[in-house]
Design a protein around this motif. Structure first.
Motif: not given
Length: 363
Positions: A7-14, A33-37, A39-42
């Motif tokens: 899930p995208l909300d758990q994907a930071a750092g993957t 994937l960084a936190p700001e990435d 946001v862009v994907l969402q």
């Protein structure tokens, strides 16, 4: 390493497993994937990605490929830049690729995540030529797997190297029979000289003698101190270890170490030595510039690689080379018109040319 849809909300750092294209932007495979990435994907309506999450012992693919490359690369090899888990090894000299097949196989058998592919052993290579590629299959490899690979690679000398060609003084003895045209020997000298010069050496001394054991013996004695490699070309094929040429080597105080090779053309080659001087009895097919078993021996000698009887006896895998039609004894008899063609050697029985425009025919 854990891999799957996240899930995208758990994907930071993957680590992104597949490139993802958005309007005006692309996230490439392998991107962390960084936190700001996120946001862009969402904002683009994406709710999940297929990605990998590293565990504490995992090493990213690029670092893993780089570590293995540095562990296995030896002399006269440049290590290329690592990208997408791949690192190439590039030749840095004219010579032969030389590697420890046993350890290379051991390395490839450690784990499916590590692969090392090379050119065939003893292939002639030139500077800037790709000779091997290291590819890490997944996005990361456990460190203990890499440690095993590095242990194998570092156990003795590096696994892969390039043995450079050395400038050698090459001597050539040719025997002749009564009535034999001198032009045959002239052409043989021309062919052998060109073959040797291709790899940076020269025929520095040449002697022509009768096809007689005593005369060949004296020529060997006279040549031994003048060259680094001695080649002997007989007026007729050597058919036994006690034939004229090998007998002359032994009567001159040398030894015949092996006669015959599982390479065709090239079967009737022999190797020996006199006082440490390598001696090669050349097969008749070496009068042609086409590839034959003699080349496989010559390359190694010019690269300072010792050629043992076992080395020659192990040349049979891949030793069936392209036929040399100029040689006297072909491996398929000329009466086989009714034989079914096999392999890649088709019999051409007619050639039909379509002339096209008559203006090209002189009309």
């Amino acid at each position: 390493m854990k891999f799957g849809k996240i899930p995208l909300d758990q994907a930071a750092g993957t680590i992104l497993a597949h490139s993802t294209r958005l309007t005006g932007r692309i996230f490439k495979k392998g991107h962390i994937l960084a936190p700001e990435d996120i946001v862009v994907l969402q904002n683009s309506g994406i709710t999940g990605v297929i990605a990998a999450r590293l565990e504490s012992e995992d090493i990213l693919e690029d670092e893993a490929a780089s570590r293995i490359s540095n562990a296995i690369a030896g002399l006269n090899i440049k290590i290329g830049n690592t990208f997408t888990g791949r690192c190439n090894l590039i030749a840095d000299a004219d010579g032969l690729i030389n590697y420890d097949k046993v350890r290379l196989d051991e390395l490839n058998l450690i784990d499916q995540s590590i692969t090392v592919a090379t050119l065939p052993p003893y292939t002639v290579v030139t500077p800037r030529q790709l000779i091997a590629t290291i590819k890490i299959i997944p996005l990361a490899v456990p460190n203990n797997v890499l440690n095993k690979a590095e242990k194998i690679a570092g156990s003795v000398a590096p696994i892969i190297s390039v043995s450079p060609f050395q400038k050698k003084r090459v001597g050539l003895i040719m025997s002749r029979l009564p009535g034999m045209k001198e032009s045959i020997l002239d052409n043989t000298l021309k062919t052998v000289s060109a073959r040797v010069a291709t790899y940076g050496s020269d025929i520095t001394h040449e002697i022509r003698v009768s096809h007689d054991q005593e005369e060949v013996k004296r020529a060997i004695e006279n040549m031994s101190s003048l060259c680094d490699i001695l080649l002997i070309f007989g007026a007729s094929a050597v058919v036994d270890r006690h034939d004229v040429l090998p007998a002359a080597v032994e009567s001159a105080g040398g030894s015949v170490d092996h006669f015959g090779m599982p390479v065709d053309p090239g079967n009737l080659l022999f190797i020996g030595q006199r006082g440490g001087l390598p001696i090669v009895g050349m097969p008749g097919c070496a009068r042609s510039p086409k590839l034959n078993g003699f080349d496989w021996v010559l390359w190694r000698l010019l690269a300072n690689i010792e050629v043992s009887p076992q080395d020659i006896m192990l040349m049979g895998s891949g030793g069936l080379l392209k036929e040399i039609n100029e040689r006297g004894q072909l491996r398929q008899n000329s009466n086989g018109a009714n034989e079914k063609a096999t392999g890649g050697e088709a019999k051409v029985i007619a050639l039909i040319l379509a002339a096209g425009s008559s203006t090209r025919m002189g009309a």
